[in-house]
Every structure is written in C-alpha cells, then in structure tokens.
Design a protein around this motif. Structure first.
Motif, PDB file in Angstrom:
ATOM      1  N   GLY A 353      -2.568  39.563  44.129  1.00  0.00           N
ATOM      2  CA  GLY A 353      -3.436  38.669  43.358  1.00  0.00           C
ATOM      3  C   GLY A 353      -4.716  39.367  42.916  1.00  0.00           C
ATOM      4  N   LEU A 354      -5.248  40.220  43.804  1.00  0.00           N
ATOM      5  CA  LEU A 354      -6.452  40.979  43.428  1.00  0.00           C
ATOM      6  C   LEU A 354      -6.139  41.963  42.305  1.00  0.00           C
ATOM      7  CD1 LEU A 354      -8.227  41.788  46.831  1.00  0.00           C
ATOM      8  CD2 LEU A 354      -8.574  39.866  45.278  1.00  0.00           C
ATOM      9  N   ARG A 355      -4.970  42.589  42.385  1.00  0.00           N
ATOM     10  CA  ARG A 355      -4.600  43.533  41.312  1.00  0.00           C
ATOM     11  C   ARG A 355      -4.389  42.780  40.002  1.00  0.00           C
ATOM     12  NH1 ARG A 355      -1.691  46.097  45.521  1.00  0.00           N
ATOM     13  NH2 ARG A 355       0.182  44.929  44.994  1.00  0.00           N
ATOM     14  N   ALA A 356      -3.762  41.595  40.096  1.00  0.00           N
ATOM     15  CA  ALA A 356      -3.512  40.801  38.889  1.00  0.00           C
ATOM     16  C   ALA A 356      -4.831  40.427  38.216  1.00  0.00           C
ATOM     17  CB  ALA A 356      -2.723  39.544  39.255  1.00  0.00           C
ATOM     18  N   SER A 357      -5.819  40.009  39.014  1.00  0.00           N
ATOM     19  CA  SER A 357      -7.074  39.557  38.410  1.00  0.00           C
ATOM     20  C   SER A 357      -7.827  40.734  37.787  1.00  0.00           C
ATOM     21  CB  SER A 357      -7.942  38.850  39.448  1.00  0.00           C
ATOM     22  OG  SER A 357      -8.284  39.725  40.493  1.00  0.00           O
ATOM     23  N   ARG A 358      -7.761  41.903  38.412  1.00  0.00           N
ATOM     24  CA  ARG A 358      -8.438  43.073  37.825  1.00  0.00           C
ATOM     25  C   ARG A 358      -7.742  43.523  36.542  1.00  0.00           C
ATOM     26  NH1 ARG A 358     -10.014  41.303  42.085  1.00  0.00           N
ATOM     27  NH2 ARG A 358     -11.912  41.990  43.107  1.00  0.00           N
ATOM     28  N   LYS A 359      -6.413  43.415  36.541  1.00  0.00           N
ATOM     29  CA  LYS A 359      -5.648  43.777  35.344  1.00  0.00           C
ATOM     30  C   LYS A 359      -6.003  42.837  34.189  1.00  0.00           C
ATOM     31  CE  LYS A 359      -0.680  44.385  34.610  1.00  0.00           C
ATOM     32  NZ  LYS A 359       0.596  44.327  35.360  1.00  0.00           N
ATOM     33  N   LEU A 360      -6.037  41.537  34.492  1.00  0.00           N
ATOM     34  CA  LEU A 360      -6.385  40.571  33.439  1.00  0.00           C
ATOM     35  C   LEU A 360      -7.817  40.800  32.954  1.00  0.00           C
ATOM     36  CD1 LEU A 360      -5.715  38.161  31.671  1.00  0.00           C
ATOM     37  CD2 LEU A 360      -6.228  36.638  33.584  1.00  0.00           C
ATOM     38  N   ALA A 361      -8.715  41.117  33.874  1.00  0.00           N
ATOM     39  CA  ALA A 361     -10.113  41.371  33.477  1.00  0.00           C
ATOM     40  C   ALA A 361     -10.178  42.540  32.492  1.00  0.00           C
ATOM     41  CB  ALA A 361     -10.968  41.667  34.710  1.00  0.00           C
ATOM     42  N   GLU A 362      -9.406  43.609  32.742  1.00  0.00           N
ATOM     43  CA  GLU A 362      -9.409  44.767  31.830  1.00  0.00           C
ATOM     44  C   GLU A 362      -8.851  44.376  30.464  1.00  0.00           C
ATOM     45  OE1 GLU A 362     -11.029  47.550  32.365  1.00  0.00           O
ATOM     46  OE2 GLU A 362     -11.546  46.570  34.268  1.00  0.00           O
ATOM     47  N   LEU A 363      -7.766  43.597  30.459  1.00  0.00           N
ATOM     48  CA  LEU A 363      -7.181  43.166  29.184  1.00  0.00           C
ATOM     49  C   LEU A 363      -8.182  42.324  28.387  1.00  0.00           C
ATOM     50  CD1 LEU A 363      -3.631  42.183  30.507  1.00  0.00           C
ATOM     51  CD2 LEU A 363      -4.141  44.065  28.924  1.00  0.00           C
ATOM     52  N   LEU A 364      -8.927  41.474  29.105  1.00  0.00           N
ATOM     53  CA  LEU A 364      -9.897  40.610  28.420  1.00  0.00           C
ATOM     54  C   LEU A 364     -11.045  41.435  27.850  1.00  0.00           C
ATOM     55  CD1 LEU A 364      -9.845  37.729  31.038  1.00  0.00           C
ATOM     56  CD2 LEU A 364      -9.196  37.497  28.632  1.00  0.00           C
ATOM     57  N   LYS A 365     -11.437  42.461  28.590  1.00  0.00           N
ATOM     58  CA  LYS A 365     -12.544  43.296  28.108  1.00  0.00           C
ATOM     59  C   LYS A 365     -12.155  44.045  26.838  1.00  0.00           C
ATOM     60  CE  LYS A 365     -14.329  44.410  32.594  1.00  0.00           C
ATOM     61  NZ  LYS A 365     -14.430  45.533  33.515  1.00  0.00           N
ATOM     62  N   ALA A 366     -10.861  44.347  26.713  1.00  0.00           N
ATOM     63  CA  ALA A 366     -10.397  45.099  25.539  1.00  0.00           C
ATOM     64  C   ALA A 366     -10.068  44.180  24.366  1.00  0.00           C
ATOM     65  CB  ALA A 366      -9.169  45.923  25.927  1.00  0.00           C
ATOM     66  N   SER A 367     -10.173  42.872  24.570  1.00  0.00           N
ATOM     67  CA  SER A 367      -9.742  41.927  23.538  1.00  0.00           C
ATOM     68  C   SER A 367     -10.877  41.584  22.575  1.00  0.00           C
ATOM     69  CB  SER A 367      -9.240  40.654  24.234  1.00  0.00           C
ATOM     70  OG  SER A 367      -9.115  39.602  23.321  1.00  0.00           O
ATOM     71  N   ASP A 368     -10.537  41.375  21.298  1.00  0.00           N
ATOM     72  CA  ASP A 368     -11.549  40.939  20.319  1.00  0.00           C
ATOM     73  C   ASP A 368     -11.663  39.421  20.283  1.00  0.00           C
ATOM     74  OD1 ASP A 368     -11.868  43.540  19.551  1.00  0.00           O
ATOM     75  OD2 ASP A 368     -10.342  43.393  17.968  1.00  0.00           O
ATOM     76  N   LEU A 369     -10.649  38.752  20.817  1.00  0.00           N
ATOM     77  CA  LEU A 369     -10.593  37.301  20.667  1.00  0.00           C
ATOM     78  C   LEU A 369     -11.071  36.559  21.907  1.00  0.00           C
ATOM     79  CD1 LEU A 369      -7.099  37.394  19.028  1.00  0.00           C
ATOM     80  CD2 LEU A 369      -9.148  36.509  17.903  1.00  0.00           C
ATOM     81  N   LEU A 370     -11.051  37.276  23.034  1.00  0.00           N
ATOM     82  CA  LEU A 370     -11.422  36.654  24.306  1.00  0.00           C
ATOM     83  C   LEU A 370     -12.448  37.543  24.997  1.00  0.00           C
ATOM     84  CD1 LEU A 370      -7.753  35.924  25.439  1.00  0.00           C
ATOM     85  CD2 LEU A 370      -9.375  34.197  24.619  1.00  0.00           C
ATOM     86  N   GLU A 371     -13.258  36.931  25.843  1.00  0.00           N
ATOM     87  CA  GLU A 371     -14.248  37.695  26.606  1.00  0.00           C
ATOM     88  C   GLU A 371     -14.173  37.303  28.069  1.00  0.00           C
ATOM     89  OE1 GLU A 371     -18.450  37.734  25.356  1.00  0.00           O
ATOM     90  OE2 GLU A 371     -17.636  37.231  23.371  1.00  0.00           O
ATOM     91  N   LEU A 372     -14.331  38.304  28.923  1.00  0.00           N
ATOM     92  CA  LEU A 372     -14.400  38.027  30.357  1.00  0.00           C
ATOM     93  C   LEU A 372     -15.711  37.290  30.652  1.00  0.00           C
ATOM     94  CD1 LEU A 372     -13.049  38.652  33.118  1.00  0.00           C
ATOM     95  CD2 LEU A 372     -14.429  40.744  33.184  1.00  0.00           C
ATOM     96  N   PHE A 373     -15.671  36.206  31.437  1.00  0.00           N
ATOM     97  CA  PHE A 373     -16.918  35.502  31.761  1.00  0.00           C
ATOM     98  C   PHE A 373     -17.689  36.252  32.836  1.00  0.00           C
ATOM     99  CE2 PHE A 373     -19.308  32.167  34.143  1.00  0.00           C
ATOM    100  CZ  PHE A 373     -20.237  31.911  33.155  1.00  0.00           C
ATOM    101  N   ILE A 374     -17.064  36.477  33.972  1.00  0.00           N
ATOM    102  CA  ILE A 374     -17.653  37.355  34.990  1.00  0.00           C
ATOM    103  C   ILE A 374     -16.543  38.208  35.599  1.00  0.00           C
ATOM    104  CG2 ILE A 374     -19.712  36.101  35.791  1.00  0.00           C
ATOM    105  CD1 ILE A 374     -17.850  34.978  38.045  1.00  0.00           C
ATOM    106  N   GLN A 375     -16.941  39.343  36.134  1.00  0.00           N
ATOM    107  CA  GLN A 375     -16.013  40.224  36.826  1.00  0.00           C
ATOM    108  C   GLN A 375     -15.415  39.463  38.015  1.00  0.00           C
ATOM    109  OE1 GLN A 375     -15.659  43.284  35.486  1.00  0.00           O
ATOM    110  NE2 GLN A 375     -13.956  43.542  36.910  1.00  0.00           N
ATOM    111  N   PRO A 376     -14.080  39.394  38.129  1.00  0.00           N
ATOM    112  CA  PRO A 376     -13.513  38.638  39.267  1.00  0.00           C
ATOM    113  C   PRO A 376     -13.717  39.361  40.599  1.00  0.00           C
ATOM    114  CG  PRO A 376     -11.754  39.695  38.008  1.00  0.00           C
ATOM    115  CD  PRO A 376     -13.034  39.939  37.245  1.00  0.00           C
ATOM    116  N   GLU A 377     -14.054  38.566  41.614  1.00  0.00           N
ATOM    117  CA  GLU A 377     -14.177  39.137  42.957  1.00  0.00           C
ATOM    118  C   GLU A 377     -12.890  38.933  43.745  1.00  0.00           C
ATOM    119  OE1 GLU A 377     -18.254  38.624  44.918  1.00  0.00           O
ATOM    120  OE2 GLU A 377     -18.163  37.019  43.443  1.00  0.00           O
ATOM    121  N   THR A 378     -12.239  37.805  43.493  1.00  0.00           N
ATOM    122  CA  THR A 378     -10.989  37.522  44.202  1.00  0.00           C
ATOM    123  C   THR A 378      -9.875  37.375  43.163  1.00  0.00           C
ATOM    124  OG1 THR A 378     -11.682  35.215  44.322  1.00  0.00           O
ATOM    125  CG2 THR A 378     -12.082  36.577  46.264  1.00  0.00           C
TER     126      THR A 378
END
Ligand SMILES: *Cc1c(COP(=O)(O)O)cnc(C)c1O
Length: 469
Positions: A353-378
């Motif tokens: 689950g931690l790996r999944a959230s970090r992976k999604l955070a990276e995808l969001l950071k690279a996206s033009d349409l979506l933005e990460l709100f905060i870096q996930p801790e869990t």
C-alpha cells in the motif's frame, strides 16, 4: 483473475465437517418444528436478499465492489478468506467473549491476540487490553479511562482527528479542545503547548494516520511537551496502527514517519482496528492500556457473569457485554497464518500500500490535468484537478468523482474530501480563493492489489479529467 488461495469454501466445508462431529458427540435431539422455514418462502426471500446484495452500484443502490482494486474510495478492505472461515466456524458455535465460560477457547485466543497487538506496539507485557466492536467503542473506553484518571480535566485532539473524539467527549461530559493543524494535517506543536499551558488537559489524543488525509501526528516530538505538562497520551491508531510493523528500521519509504509510529510505544493507551488493516470482517477493534490497574474503573458486581473460574473475565474489563468470540477466533487464525512481522505476514501487505501511494503520487506529479495535494505518508493519496480557482477545483472534483464511478465499462471508485480555503491556498497558492472550502479527490490504497492497479487508476482519472468541459 488468479484463483484466490486459500479457498473460503473449502475451509468452511472442513470447519462444518468438524463441527458436525463435535455436535453429534453430545447426542442427537429433535430440532423444534417451530424453527423450520417454508421452502418456497425461503427460496424467494433468499433470492431477493442476494439480488439486493449484488445489485449494481449507483442508482440501483447496490454495493460498491469493495473487494476489487478498482474500488479506492473509503477505508474498506476485504477480509482474508482465512479470517472469514475462522469467523464462520466459530459463528456456528456462537461463543460470547463476555465471560470466560461464554467461550473458553475464543476467550483464550482473545488474550493471545491482544498480547500480540500490544507487543507489536512495544507495550510492556503487563498491559491491559481487549477486543471491541470497533474503533469507536475502543476510543470511548480510552476516553472513559482518561476521565476517570483526571475527572476535573479535559482532553485535546487535533482538528483533523476522527469526529468520534468530540462526540464521545460530549457524551462523557468532558471538556475538549481541538488543537490546530498544519496545512498538511499534522497537529501544530506550538498550538499544542498553548493548550497544555492552561493546565486543563489530562489526556492528549494523537492520531497515527488520520482518516481524511492519512497524516500521522508528530507523536515523537510531542512526547517531551506532554511530559513537561504532565499530560497523558492516547494514540488513535484505528486505521494506521499496523504500519508500526514497517517502522522498526529504515524501511526505505520516502515520507514515511517511522519515528512517530515507533513513539506509539510511549503512549498510555492505544486503539487499533483489526477490521481496517488487519484483514478482519467488521466487529473487530482493540484498546490497549499501558497501566493494567485502570481495570479498576470497570469494576462491577454483576452476579451472573462469575461462573467457574477465578481468571480474569474479559467482560470485567470491557464496557461492552456480549462480544463475538468469532471475532477473536478470526483474528487469531489470521495472525497464525499472517503474523505481525515486517517481512512476513502483514508487513508485506501493508508495504504494498505504501508503494502504491508513492507510485500514484509520482504519476500525479507528472500529470498536467491532476495535482498531488500533499505527499502521502501512508496509503491514502489526496489530489485535485488542475484549475484556476477553488470553485473550479471543487466542481471538477465532484464531476470526476461521479463520472469515474458511472463509467459503464470501466468504473473506478474514489472519494472526495473537503478542505478549508486557508489550507488549500497554503499548499496551492496559485488558486484563486473564491469559496471558503473546496472538495478534492482522495484514494485509499489499502489493498495489496492496488500496487499494480494504480497505473490504470491514474489513467482512468486522467481521461475523465480530460473529458470535462
Ligand atoms: C475508523 C476510525 C475510527 C472509528 O472506528 P470504527 O471502527 O469505524 O468505529 C476512529 N478513529 C480513526 C482514526 C479511524 O480511522
């Protein structure tokens, strides 16, 4: 889809075979005819029941596919087949862990799993604890003990704490204060010190993984402040408690607050929900107290719960009376198969689950349409559609939430979360503040299958964001 293993049906079959033999050993008797059910009535009612349980989600009012990785909405995780089989087996006997005689084996199992959970947090051996119906009851007990220890003082918790704390404190007629949080959702330690300085706070509640943003309060940093003012610490780790398994040494996860999970060992009481991250069906929370003598506050002199044994009856240290022995049995069997370890059993499940959230955070950071709100801790990720103002973000979030769920051939299930304008603009200063709050999107990546699924989840949300007018 790969076959699920072990197979629930096979385990239940084996359990029923054993229970048939056990029941037969007491001799046969006639079932009372009043308990019989008309075949036709049962057939129709059962069909309707199954139809309602399996109706399509949305307008048909059916269940969302909680078991499937496409469901990343709320904190719902399928119980493990081993837990279901153990629950089903014990449910047929229906032991009541209120008193030792209500179910000796499952009462013993409850003591064993509570000891394992306490050890997971680094609590001393002579703690006190028991299972509860859930996190709400477990927190109620912790706050009840807080009140008995400091009858003339109140409690404090962060503004992002679960709403149960203010509700329970009201119910217990305790004063309560909400301590402000940083924009990322951590208890503000300066604000905490101001609240403690009043001398009116007996117990502080800190949250180890908040229900909304998945943020972990700075427990390690608060400990010296609490000691200075002589306040107790209760940690509400209902959701995130099992992450402590990954906190022992450097786990290698960015932004994972291992030191705050480790500091839970210093708490006076802890709540953890095996029915959230412990693969259990609902009805399984746990409260733990460092000081076993708090059991005195539960004292009662019910004449009918004392039967044959002088041992501690779990019902004597619990506010709830009847409790399912099946819940203790299910957790016991689960922990035998999937122990509380970093590299075996539950640890690897939580790590995905931690790996999944970090992976999604990276995808969001690279996206033009979506933005990460905060870096996930869990394992909870919050994000927002790109927009110029809070009102644009708010309505786009709501549209994406609805459209992603309604996408006929490939739905994904998310949730929305309301954020104050102040916190939105602190973290995303380019947004025009034209509303006093805004909804954002939230994905809870609790299932280990989410790790492989987040690419698809992200692609789906992006394509829906692209299709918005
Ligand atoms: C879920 C949760 C609760 C409430 O627990 P229930 O098991 O739903 O009664 C309390 N606190 C936190 C942090 C939670 O995540």
């Amino acid at each position: 889809m790969a076959r699920r293993y072990p197979d629930f049906r096979q385990l239940v079959q084996k359990a029923n075979d054993s229970l048939d033999v056990w029941e037969a050993s007491f001799g046969m008797f006639d079932w009372h005819p009043s308990l019989a059910v008309d075949d036709e009535r049962l057939g129709e009612a059962f069909d309707e029941y199954l139809r309602r349980l399996t109706a399509a989600p949305g307008e048909d009012g059916g269940n969302y596919p909680f078991f499937h990785p496409r469901y990343a909405g709320q904190m719902l995780k399928p119980p493990h087949p081993v837990a279901l089989a153990a629950y089903a087996a014990a449910m047929r006997i229906n032991p009541n862990n209120h008193a030792l005689d209500g179910g000796p084996p499952t009462s013993q199992m409850e003591k064993e799993v509570v000891r394992d959970l306490a050890a997971m947090f680094g609590f001393p051996d002579d703690h006190l604890g028991h299972l509860t119906g859930g996190g709400t009851m477990a927190n109620l007990e912790a706050l009840f003990v807080a009140r008995e220890l400091h009858p003339d003082k109140g409690i404090a918790f962060s503004k992002d704490a679960h709403y149960t704390h203010s509700r329970m404190a009201d119910m217990l007629r305790m004063d309560h204060r909400a301590v402000s949080v940083t924009p990322e959702g951590h208890m503000d330690l300066n604000a905490l010190e101001d609240v403690l300085k009043t001398g009116n706070i007996g117990t502080l509640v800190m949250t180890a993984t908040s229900t909304g943003l998945g943020a972990v309060d700075p427990i390690a940093d608060a400990l010296p402040i609490l000691r200075k003012y002589g306040a107790r610490l209760h940690v509400d780790a209902a959701y995130g408690g099992f992450f402590v398994l990954l906190a022992e040494k450097d786990s290698g996860f960015s932004d994972f607050p291992a030191q705050h999970f480790r500091a839970i060992s210093e708490a006076d009481s802890i709540v953890v929900d095996p029915h959230k991250h412990g693969l259990q069906p609902y009805g399984c929370g746990c409260v733990l107290f460092r000081d076993p003598t708090v059991g005195r506050f539960y004292s009662h002199d019910s004449p009918f719960t004392y039967f044959s044994s002088d041992d501690l009856h779990l019902g004597e240290i619990s506010l709830e009376c009847s409790r399912p022995g099946a819940a203790a049995g299910a957790l016991w069997l689960t922990l035998k198969c999937l122990p509380l370890k970093a590299t075996d059993g539950l640890g690897p499940i939580l790590a995905s689950g931690l790996r999944a959230s970090r992976k999604l955070a990276e995808l969001l950071k690279a996206s033009d349409l979506l933005e990460l709100f905060i870096q996930p801790e869990t394992d909870i990720v919050t994000y927002l559609p790109a927009g110029r103002s809070l009102s644009e973000v708010d309505s786009a979030s709501q549209s994406i939430f609805e459209k992603s769920m309604a996408a006929f051939d490939d739905p994904v299930f998310l949730s929305t979360y309301r954020m104050t304008a102040a916190r939105m603009s602190a973290l995303h200063p380019k947004l025009d503040v034209d509303m006093d709050q805004s909804r954002i999107l939230r994905s809870v990546l609790m299932k280990p299958e989410h790790e492989d699924y987040v690419d698809h989840l992200h692609a789906r949300v992006e394509s829906i964001a692209r299709s918005l007018p």
